[in-house]
Every structure is written in C-alpha cells, then in structure tokens.
Design an enzyme around this catalytic site. Structure first.
Site, PDB file in Angstrom:
ATOM      1  N   CYS A  40       0.838  -1.204   0.000  1.00 42.05           N
ATOM      2  CA  CYS A  40       0.000   0.000   0.000  1.00 42.05           C
ATOM      3  C   CYS A  40       0.874   1.256   0.000  1.00 42.05           C
ATOM      4  CB  CYS A  40      -0.903  -0.044   1.226  1.00 42.05           C
ATOM      5  SG  CYS A  40      -1.838   1.455   1.548  1.00 42.05           S
ATOM      6  N   HIS A  41       0.279   2.386  -0.405  1.00 38.76           N
ATOM      7  CA  HIS A  41       1.013   3.661  -0.434  1.00 38.76           C
ATOM      8  C   HIS A  41       1.578   4.043   0.925  1.00 38.76           C
ATOM      9  CE1 HIS A  41       0.022   4.792  -4.517  1.00 38.76           C
ATOM     10  NE2 HIS A  41      -1.119   4.167  -4.303  1.00 38.76           N
ATOM     11  N   THR A  42       0.873   3.687   1.975  1.00 40.86           N
ATOM     12  CA  THR A  42       1.328   4.083   3.310  1.00 40.86           C
ATOM     13  C   THR A  42       2.649   3.395   3.664  1.00 40.86           C
ATOM     14  OG1 THR A  42      -0.991   4.281   3.865  1.00 40.86           O
ATOM     15  CG2 THR A  42       0.552   4.383   5.687  1.00 40.86           C
ATOM     16  N   HIS A  62       0.870  -3.704   6.142  1.00 39.43           N
ATOM     17  CA  HIS A  62      -0.330  -3.605   6.979  1.00 39.43           C
ATOM     18  C   HIS A  62      -1.574  -4.090   6.246  1.00 39.43           C
ATOM     19  CE1 HIS A  62      -0.316   0.021   4.593  1.00 39.43           C
ATOM     20  NE2 HIS A  62      -1.614   0.102   4.791  1.00 39.43           N
ATOM     21  N   GLU A  63      -1.389  -4.718   5.056  1.00 42.14           N
ATOM     22  CA  GLU A  63      -2.568  -5.233   4.331  1.00 42.14           C
ATOM     23  C   GLU A  63      -2.525  -6.749   4.343  1.00 42.14           C
ATOM     24  OE1 GLU A  63      -4.007  -2.002   0.995  1.00 42.14           O
ATOM     25  OE2 GLU A  63      -3.651  -4.031   0.300  1.00 42.14           O
ATOM     26  N   CYS A  92     -11.854  -2.226  19.780  1.00 36.23           N
ATOM     27  CA  CYS A  92     -11.834  -2.892  21.101  1.00 36.23           C
ATOM     28  C   CYS A  92     -13.234  -3.224  21.583  1.00 36.23           C
ATOM     29  CB  CYS A  92     -11.097  -2.031  22.125  1.00 36.23           C
ATOM     30  SG  CYS A  92     -12.074  -0.634  22.770  1.00 36.23           S
ATOM     31  N   CYS A  95     -14.240   1.043  24.230  1.00 34.16           N
ATOM     32  CA  CYS A  95     -13.932   2.456  24.474  1.00 34.16           C
ATOM     33  C   CYS A  95     -15.124   3.340  24.062  1.00 34.16           C
ATOM     34  CB  CYS A  95     -12.662   2.870  23.721  1.00 34.16           C
ATOM     35  SG  CYS A  95     -12.882   3.042  21.946  1.00 34.16           S
ATOM     36  N   CYS A  98     -15.720   3.165  20.328  1.00 35.55           N
ATOM     37  CA  CYS A  98     -16.257   1.883  19.855  1.00 35.55           C
ATOM     38  C   CYS A  98     -17.722   1.725  20.237  1.00 35.55           C
ATOM     39  CB  CYS A  98     -15.441   0.719  20.407  1.00 35.55           C
ATOM     40  SG  CYS A  98     -13.909   0.428  19.503  1.00 35.55           S
ATOM     41  N   CYS A 106     -11.187   3.754  17.138  1.00 36.20           N
ATOM     42  CA  CYS A 106     -10.990   3.140  18.459  1.00 36.20           C
ATOM     43  C   CYS A 106      -9.859   3.844  19.197  1.00 36.20           C
ATOM     44  CB  CYS A 106     -10.667   1.660  18.287  1.00 36.20           C
ATOM     45  SG  CYS A 106     -10.272   0.815  19.820  1.00 36.20           S
ATOM     46  N   ARG A 110      -4.138   3.517  20.576  1.00 33.16           N
ATOM     47  CA  ARG A 110      -3.596   4.473  19.608  1.00 33.16           C
ATOM     48  C   ARG A 110      -2.159   4.873  19.891  1.00 33.16           C
ATOM     49  NH1 ARG A 110      -7.467   6.555  16.233  1.00 33.16           N
ATOM     50  NH2 ARG A 110      -6.463   8.466  15.577  1.00 33.16           N
ATOM     51  N   CYS A 169      -7.085  -2.728   4.074  1.00 40.34           N
ATOM     52  CA  CYS A 169      -6.855  -1.286   3.983  1.00 40.34           C
ATOM     53  C   CYS A 169      -7.641  -0.676   2.825  1.00 40.34           C
ATOM     54  CB  CYS A 169      -5.363  -0.978   3.875  1.00 40.34           C
ATOM     55  SG  CYS A 169      -5.008   0.790   3.765  1.00 40.34           S
ATOM     56  N   ARG A 362      -2.855  -3.096  -7.279  1.00 43.36           N
ATOM     57  CA  ARG A 362      -2.212  -3.641  -6.086  1.00 43.36           C
ATOM     58  C   ARG A 362      -1.269  -4.791  -6.453  1.00 43.36           C
ATOM     59  NH1 ARG A 362      -3.035   0.013  -3.156  1.00 43.36           N
ATOM     60  NH2 ARG A 362      -3.819  -0.046  -1.025  1.00 43.36           N
TER      61      ARG A 362
END
Ligand SMILES: NC(=O)c1ccc[n+]([C@@H]2O[C@H](COP(=O)([O-])OP(=O)(O)OC[C@H]3O[C@@H](n4cnc5c(N)ncnc54)[C@H](O)[C@@H]3O)[C@@H](O)[C@H]2O)c1
Ligand SMILES: [Zn+2]
Ligand SMILES: [Zn+2]
Length: 367
Positions: A40-42, A62-63, A92, A95, A98, A106, A110, A169, A362
């Site tokens: 991914c771009h991130t 992260h994907e 979660c 919180c 959530c 959430c 963090r 993502c 992708r």
C-alpha cells in the site's frame, strides 16, 4: 521463533529481507501466519521518510491476511485455524468511540500503536536482543506476526486470502466511504475522484448502495476501464473543468455525493465544489501531504454542502470487515481485477517500484 521479514533499516533505502526474532503472543495477542499481503502507499510513504511520524527499524506491511497459529491468555475472538485480516484500525468494542455508532476510531491502543509497540508498550519483534518496532500494529511483510486480538478481523475460511488481504486497507476504505461514512442513498448521483484502490472501492460501494449514476474521474484510461467494471456509469478524464461538467450534467445543482480518493488538495476542492447545493456530501478519503490545507469558499457550505473525512471508510473492523468479505463471497464485489501483480517477500521492493510507476492497482505478496 526465527522468521523472515522485510525490515525498513534506513528511510529512502530499499527494505532488507532478513531473519528476525518473533516472541510468543502475550495476553490479548495472537500469532498469525501470513498467507498474503498487499503493498500500500502508506508502506511506501513511511519507507521514503516522507512521513514525519515514521520510525526505523521496523517491519513494514499492513494489508495482511493469514491464519491464526496460537493465541495468548484471555483471547476469545480468534482461535488457532481461524482466517484473519489485520486491522491497522482496531476495534476494542469497549472504548467511548467503539460504543458510539458515529465513529470507527478506536481509542484503546492508539498511542502505543503510533509509536510502533504492542498495547503493553513493548515489541515482539527483535534482532540480536534489540527490539524492532511494529508498523501500524500489523508488520505484515513477514512470514508471521503477533498482533493484538482487537486488531484482527475473523473472516470466512472460504475467502481466498490473496483477495481477503485487500480488505485490510484500501478496498475497505473505499467501500466504507460510500457505505458507512456517506451512507449513499439509492437513486443518488455520485462522483468519485480517483480510481486507485480507494476510489475503485468507493465506486463499488456506491453501486452496492443502489446509486443510479456513478461518475468516476481519473487521469488514466486503464483505471477508468476498471472503474466501469466496478459499476461506474460514466468515466471522465480529469481536468480543470470537471466541476463545471458535473454542474452541467446535474441541472446546475451538483452531485448528491462526491468522494475524493487522490490525496491532492486541489482535487479535494473540486470534490467539495461538485457536491450538490442543499444537501451534497463530500467525503475526503485521500491523505494530503504534510502541511497542506484545503481551500473552501465558505459560501459552498452555507448553501448546504457538507464535507467529512473518512478513515478506513468508517469501517468498524472486527464487525464489518467480515461482512464485507462475505459480500465478496456472495459475488457482490469483484476483487480479482485489483490484484495486478503477485510477488514473493524477496520482491517487496519491486512492489514499491510498480506502485511508483502506477503499474496496476495492487501488488500482493504471497508467502
Ligand atoms: N482514509 C484512509 O483511511 C486511507 C486508507 C488508504 C489510503 N488512503 C489514501 O487514499 C488516497 C488514494 O489511495 P489509492 O491507494 O487509491 O491511491 P492511488 O495513487 O492508487 O490512486 C490515486 C488515483 O488518483 C488519480 N488522480 C491523480 N490526479 C487526479 C486528478 N487531478 N483528478 C482525478 N484523479 C486523479 C491517479 O491517476 C490515481 O489513479 C491516497 O491519498 C491514500 O493515502 C486513505
Ligand atoms: Zn494502506
Ligand atoms: Zn475501542
């Protein structure tokens, strides 16, 4: 255990695939064997050093989608053998956020996640006794990862994981922007700016919501072709006159819903100005460059247009990613056209090159 992983050692340098140590899951965590992971771009944004909050060394990715191999004490929502999609945006379920239907942001982990640690403030990844930080709570450019239970969506075992990973993502971000943030109403006119993974997901989301007219705007004819496959009724090559064209084709009013999925503030402005007077809603999903601002003439707002942002498409990950994957299994979402390249972990830097060359939507790493 020893695992192979792609480590960001230095910003601006290629990732280095190597053996690192992964510790057992602690309470509330699970060990996941990765089967597939999108690039991914991130990941590239952090690898390049452009992200001011980035850190190194870290295992990027992260994907991810994979299979739970073991769980720590007290884990109840996933068990060994379950198929999971990683969630950089966890849920979660306890919180304040959530418990509210109004947001998916959430609050539980963090701070630790932003700093590259698991919820207890430590890392499971290490090398020669030195911790290696986790990335976005996921670190899925690796054969295995340890993630908090609240950052894993338990999805149907029928879904091929090389498709399911895209729901971690970009695809969910686009689908969710239309389905959960904007909540597009049947019969609407929608304009989607950008036909990357996020914009194409938004086109599909508008279609699933029953939109009547879905205009997709991009610079690339290949991508506009993909947008038609996802349900776009009109595809336009982007230019400076797009706003005027939207007005001309909507009796001067503008579109009921507009979506921005480019990350360009100039396009965000077009998306705001293309939204209908009276009730038009502009949903911004793109991530702008550091320090950039969005210019909006206040008159646009006073005359009834609204602007909202959307992180991970407003998707509450553990509840809704399994539902989106089910819609894919039901034949409502065509994921195959998004997978342009299949790579091995050793080729991860090739995934970044393809992305920079805008070659395909992708690249998916198979483990
Ligand atoms: N909000 C979130 O949670 C979230 C999650 C993932 C990605 N993102 C962001 O969403 C954005 C899109 O991600 P992506 O993976 O689809 O990126 P992408 O680069 O694949 O797609 C962007 C598209 O915009 C098009 N484009 C460029 N200039 C344009 C213009 N003037 N008018 C119309 N289209 C134009 C490009 O041709 C490209 O097809 C990025 O900014 C990304 O960082 C946000
Ligand atoms: Zn991403
Ligand atoms: Zn929460």
């Amino acid at each position: 255990m020893q695992i192979r992983a792609a480590v960001l050692e230095e910003f601006g340098e290629p990732l280095v695939v190597q053996e690192v140590e992964l510790a057992d899951p602690e309470p509330g965590e699970a060990l996941v064997r990765l089967v597939a992971c999108g690039v991914c771009h991130t990941d590239l944004y952090t690898a390049s050093g452009a992200d001011p909050s980035g850190y190194a060394p870290t295992v990027l990715g992260h994907e991810g989608a994979g299979v739970v191999e073991a769980v720590g004490e007290g884990v109840t929502s996933v068990a060994p053998g379950d198929h999971v999609v990683t969630l950089f945006s966890p849920q979660c379920r306890e919180c304040e956020h959530c418990r509210s239907p109004r947001t998916n942001l959430c609050l539980a982990i963090r701070e630790q996640q932003n700093q590259g640690y698991l919820p207890d403030g430590t890392a499971r990844l290490s090398r020669d006794g030195e911790p290696i930080r986790h990335f976005m709570g996921a670190s899925t450019f690796a054969e295995y990862t340890v993630a908090p239970e609240i950052a894993l969506a338990n999805v149907s075992r029928d879904a091929p994981l090389e498709h399911a990973c895209l729901f971690a993502c970009g695809l969910s971000t686009g689908l969710g922007a239309a389905m959960f943030t904007a909540k597009v109403e049947p019969g609407s006119t929608c304009v989607v700016f950008g036909a990357g993974m996020v914009g194409l997901g938004a086109v599909a989301g508008c279609r699933l919501q029953g939109a009547e007219r879905i205009v997709c705007v991009d610079l690339s004819e290949d991508r506009l072709e993909l947008a038609r496959g996802q349900g776009a009724t009109d595809t336009w090559t982007a230019d400076a006159d797009t706003v005027q064209r939207v007005l001309d084709e909507t009796r001067g009013f503008g579109a009921d819903y507009t979506f921005e999925a480019t990350g360009l503030v100039s396009v965000m402005r077009q998306a705001v100005e293309s939204a209908r007077m009276g009730w038009g809603l502009c949903t911004v999903a793109g991530v702008a460059g550091k320090g950039e601002t969005l210019d909006v003439v206040p008159r646009y707002l006073i005359t009834g247009r609204r602007v909202c942002g959307s992180s991970f498409g407003g998707v509450k990950g553990r509840d809704q990613v399994p539902q989106l994957v089910q819609r894919y299994l039901d034949g409502d979402i065509d994921v195959e056209p998004f997978v342009s390249h299949r790579l091995t972990l050793d080729d991860v830097n090739r995934g970044f090159e393809l992305m920079e060359a805008k070659d395909g939507i992708r690249s998916v790493i198979d483990f």
